[in-house]
Motif scaffolding. Structure first.
Motif, PDB file in Angstrom:
ATOM      1  N   PHE A  20       0.828  -1.199   0.000  1.00  0.00           N
ATOM      2  CA  PHE A  20       0.000   0.000   0.000  1.00  0.00           C
ATOM      3  C   PHE A  20       0.866   1.253   0.000  1.00  0.00           C
ATOM      4  N   LEU A  21       0.554   2.203  -0.855  1.00  0.00           N
ATOM      5  CA  LEU A  21       1.182   3.521  -0.859  1.00  0.00           C
ATOM      6  C   LEU A  21       0.080   4.550  -0.685  1.00  0.00           C
ATOM      7  N   LEU A  22       0.087   5.250   0.448  1.00  0.00           N
ATOM      8  CA  LEU A  22      -1.027   6.122   0.794  1.00  0.00           C
ATOM      9  C   LEU A  22      -0.548   7.546   1.090  1.00  0.00           C
ATOM     10  N   PRO A  23      -0.349   8.366   0.059  1.00  0.00           N
ATOM     11  CA  PRO A  23      -0.040   9.780   0.290  1.00  0.00           C
ATOM     12  C   PRO A  23      -1.327  10.557   0.563  1.00  0.00           C
ATOM     13  N   TRP A  24      -1.618  10.775   1.819  1.00  0.00           N
ATOM     14  CA  TRP A  24      -2.822  11.470   2.257  1.00  0.00           C
ATOM     15  C   TRP A  24      -2.437  12.802   2.873  1.00  0.00           C
ATOM     16  N   HIS A  25      -3.379  13.732   2.852  1.00  0.00           N
ATOM     17  CA  HIS A  25      -3.123  15.058   3.394  1.00  0.00           C
ATOM     18  C   HIS A  25      -2.893  15.012   4.905  1.00  0.00           C
ATOM     19  N   ARG A  26      -2.314  16.079   5.405  1.00  0.00           N
ATOM     20  CA  ARG A  26      -2.055  16.197   6.839  1.00  0.00           C
ATOM     21  C   ARG A  26      -3.359  16.129   7.614  1.00  0.00           C
ATOM     22  N   ARG A  27      -3.402  15.360   8.676  1.00  0.00           N
ATOM     23  CA  ARG A  27      -4.543  15.154   9.569  1.00  0.00           C
ATOM     24  C   ARG A  27      -5.650  14.337   8.933  1.00  0.00           C
ATOM     25  N   ALA A  28      -5.314  13.505   7.947  1.00  0.00           N
ATOM     26  CA  ALA A  28      -6.327  12.694   7.269  1.00  0.00           C
ATOM     27  C   ALA A  28      -6.689  11.428   8.039  1.00  0.00           C
ATOM     28  N   GLU A 126       4.863   8.301   8.102  1.00  0.00           N
ATOM     29  CA  GLU A 126       5.689   9.414   7.621  1.00  0.00           C
ATOM     30  C   GLU A 126       6.806   8.882   6.729  1.00  0.00           C
ATOM     31  N   TRP A 127       6.424   8.031   5.796  1.00  0.00           N
ATOM     32  CA  TRP A 127       7.406   7.379   4.934  1.00  0.00           C
ATOM     33  C   TRP A 127       8.283   8.380   4.194  1.00  0.00           C
ATOM     34  N   ALA A 128       7.739   9.522   3.827  1.00  0.00           N
ATOM     35  CA  ALA A 128       8.528  10.523   3.113  1.00  0.00           C
ATOM     36  C   ALA A 128       9.688  11.047   3.947  1.00  0.00           C
ATOM     37  N   THR A 154       2.543  12.173   4.015  1.00  0.00           N
ATOM     38  CA  THR A 154       2.217  13.368   3.265  1.00  0.00           C
ATOM     39  C   THR A 154       3.477  13.731   2.488  1.00  0.00           C
ATOM     40  N   TYR A 155       3.321  14.137   1.247  1.00  0.00           N
ATOM     41  CA  TYR A 155       4.483  14.409   0.404  1.00  0.00           C
ATOM     42  C   TYR A 155       5.451  15.400   1.054  1.00  0.00           C
ATOM     43  N   ARG A 156       6.732  15.181   0.807  1.00  0.00           N
ATOM     44  CA  ARG A 156       7.797  16.109   1.161  1.00  0.00           C
ATOM     45  C   ARG A 156       8.645  16.319  -0.082  1.00  0.00           C
ATOM     46  N   ARG A 219      -0.393  23.809  -0.377  1.00  0.00           N
ATOM     47  CA  ARG A 219      -0.604  22.840  -1.457  1.00  0.00           C
ATOM     48  C   ARG A 219       0.054  21.501  -1.160  1.00  0.00           C
ATOM     49  N   GLU A 220       1.185  21.515  -0.496  1.00  0.00           N
ATOM     50  CA  GLU A 220       1.856  20.261  -0.156  1.00  0.00           C
ATOM     51  C   GLU A 220       1.157  19.542   0.995  1.00  0.00           C
ATOM     52  N   GLU A 221       0.827  20.262   2.052  1.00  0.00           N
ATOM     53  CA  GLU A 221       0.274  19.652   3.257  1.00  0.00           C
ATOM     54  C   GLU A 221      -1.174  19.201   3.092  1.00  0.00           C
ATOM     55  N   PHE A 222      -1.977  19.983   2.374  1.00  0.00           N
ATOM     56  CA  PHE A 222      -3.416  19.726   2.333  1.00  0.00           C
ATOM     57  C   PHE A 222      -3.938  19.292   0.973  1.00  0.00           C
ATOM     58  N   TYR A 223      -3.173  19.556  -0.097  1.00  0.00           N
ATOM     59  CA  TYR A 223      -3.634  19.183  -1.433  1.00  0.00           C
ATOM     60  C   TYR A 223      -2.693  18.192  -2.116  1.00  0.00           C
ATOM     61  N   CYS A 224      -1.754  17.631  -1.347  1.00  0.00           N
ATOM     62  CA  CYS A 224      -0.883  16.538  -1.805  1.00  0.00           C
ATOM     63  C   CYS A 224      -0.190  16.864  -3.126  1.00  0.00           C
ATOM     64  N   ASP A 225       0.383  18.055  -3.209  1.00  0.00           N
ATOM     65  CA  ASP A 225       1.090  18.476  -4.409  1.00  0.00           C
ATOM     66  C   ASP A 225       2.588  18.325  -4.190  1.00  0.00           C
ATOM     67  N   PRO A 226       3.219  17.285  -4.751  1.00  0.00           N
ATOM     68  CA  PRO A 226       4.643  17.068  -4.515  1.00  0.00           C
ATOM     69  C   PRO A 226       5.530  18.098  -5.188  1.00  0.00           C
ATOM     70  N   ARG A 227       4.970  18.899  -6.105  1.00  0.00           N
ATOM     71  CA  ARG A 227       5.756  19.924  -6.789  1.00  0.00           C
ATOM     72  C   ARG A 227       5.781  21.222  -6.006  1.00  0.00           C
ATOM     73  N   ALA A 228       5.009  21.275  -4.913  1.00  0.00           N
ATOM     74  CA  ALA A 228       4.813  22.540  -4.211  1.00  0.00           C
ATOM     75  C   ALA A 228       6.099  23.093  -3.615  1.00  0.00           C
ATOM     76  N   SER A 229       6.960  22.240  -3.089  1.00  0.00           N
ATOM     77  CA  SER A 229       8.192  22.727  -2.454  1.00  0.00           C
ATOM     78  C   SER A 229       9.039  23.514  -3.437  1.00  0.00           C
ATOM     79  N   ALA A 230       9.223  22.971  -4.629  1.00  0.00           N
ATOM     80  CA  ALA A 230      10.007  23.673  -5.647  1.00  0.00           C
ATOM     81  C   ALA A 230       9.247  24.869  -6.180  1.00  0.00           C
ATOM     82  N   ALA A 231       7.924  24.718  -6.269  1.00  0.00           N
ATOM     83  CA  ALA A 231       7.114  25.792  -6.845  1.00  0.00           C
ATOM     84  C   ALA A 231       6.914  26.951  -5.881  1.00  0.00           C
ATOM     85  N   GLY A 232       7.393  26.824  -4.642  1.00  0.00           N
ATOM     86  CA  GLY A 232       7.250  27.897  -3.687  1.00  0.00           C
ATOM     87  C   GLY A 232       8.183  29.063  -3.978  1.00  0.00           C
ATOM     88  N   ALA A 233       9.044  28.879  -4.956  1.00  0.00           N
ATOM     89  CA  ALA A 233       9.955  29.951  -5.332  1.00  0.00           C
ATOM     90  C   ALA A 233       9.239  30.955  -6.254  1.00  0.00           C
TER      91      ALA A 233
END
Length: 248
Positions: A20-28, A126-128, A154-156, A219-233
């Protein structure tokens, strides 16, 4: 649990999965769902079950000493009623059950100390943030024992957890399930975390990090967007819109 040729659910018409791979939002409710899986398994398949956090001290704080906010009961008493438990070891974060099964909280940083045990199921929380080298050490044990593994996180950014999702989302035997705050509800139908809840906190994040980084965190914590960290620039929001529209 047994693998199937196609896997599209916890227990689909094609049979249950064992990965099982379960990337769920924070507090899910990731850990609670994982503990329910462990409870069901150890009741029906006597064996050893591990619950790994990045560090054991985190596992102790979040799970061993955790309290369920809805019932105000100790989390593990809620998941594993005292009638099931034969023995508790507070030092090693270990439970032995009446039927002979065992459950232990461990840290992925000490994965090499776990090799040699005949575990039947492993939950990576917290596999990430876990040490990815833990999986190659534990995996052969599960292969031999026909055991299962669940990775909840949750994605990191686009690290090993993201790479696994991309590589395995169409792989036979793997159940991959991404859930944002739009996908989770309580029993009464209310969202676990509403969009209004998130927006109410945006100003505090902007005050600390600035608008672009605050948007990336949300977007990373609540909408599971793995691109958010880089896109924060710079131009992060514009890039995200372009990607959503298929222009980038």
């Amino acid at each position: 649990m047994a693998s199937s040729s196609t896997c599209n659910g916890w227990s689909s018409a094609d049979g249950p999965c064992d990965r099982f791979l379960l990337p769920w939002h924070r507090r899910a409710g990731k850990d609670r769902s994982g503990l329910e899986l462990i409870r069901d398994e150890l009741e029906h398949n006597v064996g050893s079950y591990w619950h790994l956090y990045p560090l054991q001290v985190q596992a102790k704080r979040a799970i061993w000493n955790g309290v369920d906010p809805e019932t105000e009961r100790p989390l593990l008493d809620l998941m594993f009623p005292p009638s099931m438990v034969a023995d508790n070891d507070n030092r090693d974060l270990f439970k032995r059950f009446v039927n002979g099964s065992t459950y232990q909280l461990c840290g992925s940083d000490n994965y090499d100390r776990l090799v040699g045990s005949n575990v039947r199921g492993v939950l990576f929380s917290e596999w990430a943030l876990c040490d990815p080298r833990a999986w190659p050490y534990i995996m052969p044990i599960l292969v031999e024992n026909k055991g299962w593994a669940a990775f909840i996180f949750t994605y990191r950014g686009r690290n090993h957890a993201y790479q696994m999702v991309q590589a395995l989302k169409k792989s036979p035997g793997w159940y991959v399930d991404v859930r944002t705050i739009r996908d989770t509800r309580r029993n009464d139908g209310r969202p676990v975390v509403s969009e209004a809840d998130v927006e109410r906190e945006r100003a505090s994040l902007v005050a600390i990090h600035g608008a672009a980084r605050a948007d990336a965190i949300i977007r990373e914590e609540f909408y599971c967007d793995p691109r958010a960290s880089a896109a924060g620039a710079v131009y992060g929001k514009q890039i995200a819109i372009m990607q959503h529209e298929g222009r980038a």
